[in-house]
Design an enzyme around this catalytic site. Sequence first.
Site, PDB file in Angstrom:
ATOM      1  N   GLU A  15      -9.749  -3.144  -5.904  1.00 18.63           N
ATOM      2  CA  GLU A  15      -9.664  -3.152  -4.437  1.00 18.63           C
ATOM      3  C   GLU A  15      -9.772  -4.575  -3.889  1.00 18.63           C
ATOM      4  O   GLU A  15      -9.034  -4.958  -2.974  1.00 18.63           O
ATOM      5  CB  GLU A  15     -10.742  -2.252  -3.830  1.00 18.63           C
ATOM      6  N   ASP A  51       0.825  -1.207   0.000  1.00 24.01           N
ATOM      7  CA  ASP A  51       0.000   0.000   0.000  1.00 24.01           C
ATOM      8  C   ASP A  51       0.863   1.262   0.000  1.00 24.01           C
ATOM      9  O   ASP A  51       0.470   2.289  -0.565  1.00 24.01           O
ATOM     10  CB  ASP A  51      -0.985   0.012   1.171  1.00 24.01           C
ATOM     11  N   GLU A  61       0.571  10.990   5.134  1.00 22.86           N
ATOM     12  CA  GLU A  61       0.325   9.554   4.974  1.00 22.86           C
ATOM     13  C   GLU A  61       1.608   8.811   4.596  1.00 22.86           C
ATOM     14  O   GLU A  61       1.895   7.732   5.115  1.00 22.86           O
ATOM     15  CB  GLU A  61      -0.746   9.341   3.905  1.00 22.86           C
ATOM     16  N   GLU A 113     -11.270   6.095  -2.347  1.00 15.89           N
ATOM     17  CA  GLU A 113     -11.217   6.555  -0.961  1.00 15.89           C
ATOM     18  C   GLU A 113     -12.334   5.951  -0.113  1.00 15.89           C
ATOM     19  O   GLU A 113     -12.102   5.567   1.040  1.00 15.89           O
ATOM     20  CB  GLU A 113     -11.302   8.088  -0.908  1.00 15.89           C
TER      21      GLU A 113
HETATM   22  C1  LIG Z   1      -5.343   0.024  -2.426  1.00 16.67           C
HETATM   23  C2  LIG Z   1      -5.748   1.299  -1.786  1.00 16.67           C
HETATM   24  N1  LIG Z   1      -6.984   1.770  -2.019  1.00 16.67           N
HETATM   25  C3  LIG Z   1      -7.390   2.924  -1.466  1.00 16.67           C
HETATM   26  C4  LIG Z   1      -6.559   3.638  -0.632  1.00 16.67           C
HETATM   27  C5  LIG Z   1      -7.048   4.913   0.006  1.00 16.67           C
HETATM   28  O1  LIG Z   1      -6.239   5.968  -0.188  1.00 16.67           O
HETATM   29  C6  LIG Z   1      -5.268   3.118  -0.404  1.00 16.67           C
HETATM   30  N2  LIG Z   1      -4.385   3.741   0.408  1.00 16.67           N
HETATM   31  N3  LIG Z   1      -4.900   1.946  -0.987  1.00 16.67           N
END
Ligand SMILES: Cc1ncc(CO)c(N)n1
Length: 227
Positions: A218, A55, A96, A148
């Site tokens: 996702e 991520d 972040e 999001e």
């Molecule tokens: C895979 C993924 N989807 C959404 C977000 C949201 O920003 C993230 N950080 N990572």
Amino acid sequence: MEAGLEQLAEAEGTTATWLKKHHLMYTAATRHPLILSIRDGSIDLDSFKRWLGQDYLFVRAFVPFVSSVLLKACRESDNNSDMEVLLSGLASLNGEIKWFKKEASKWGVVLSSIAPQKVNQDYCRFLESLMGPDVEYTVAITALWAIEVVYQQSFAHCLEEGSRTPPELAETCQRWGNEGFGQYCQSLQKITDRRLLRATNEELKKAEVALLRVLEHEVEFWNMSQG
Ligand SMILES: Cc1ncc(CO)c(N)n1
């Protein structure tokens, strides 16, 4: 009767109508077994670490995507508050990325040695496909909202009453499950609905497809993290 239904759909917004229509995909993305395992405390920490490293790479690729949506808003939007919403989202990605680095060192995850997995590469390529000037603002903001809201809904679920999220994962869940992030998602949804109300049929079709692609990516991303 039909007009009544249409009015209802309009009152609740196109995005809400789409989420109902595609509720199976939406639930697959927001109630994935990985999220449920965080919520019930049975999470395999190797899955969590894999997710964390991947991520981090995704978020680095997400920055230019959000920038591209901001640029489209500045050029195409009919409402000048859109830019402020998108700028706040972009700004929070700064913190972040720093958070990912801190969290990775806490878990002993070495970010510099992580290569993106194919699922992650595919998702990042999809983001790139939405960055060109040929992609309408309406389509791009629909994708941004969807990306999001999946994280917001997923991680907020892990903070609900009765969840048994391990304390060492609480900060992660807070990051996307907190109220401020929820409000940001609502602002994105409002912008998206406003744009969709004025969209051509062709744009509507493209935006709905973008939403579905996001939900698929996702689900794949959670699957990949579970290993
Ligand atoms: C895979 C993924 N989807 C959404 C977000 C949201 O920003 C993230 N950080 N990572």
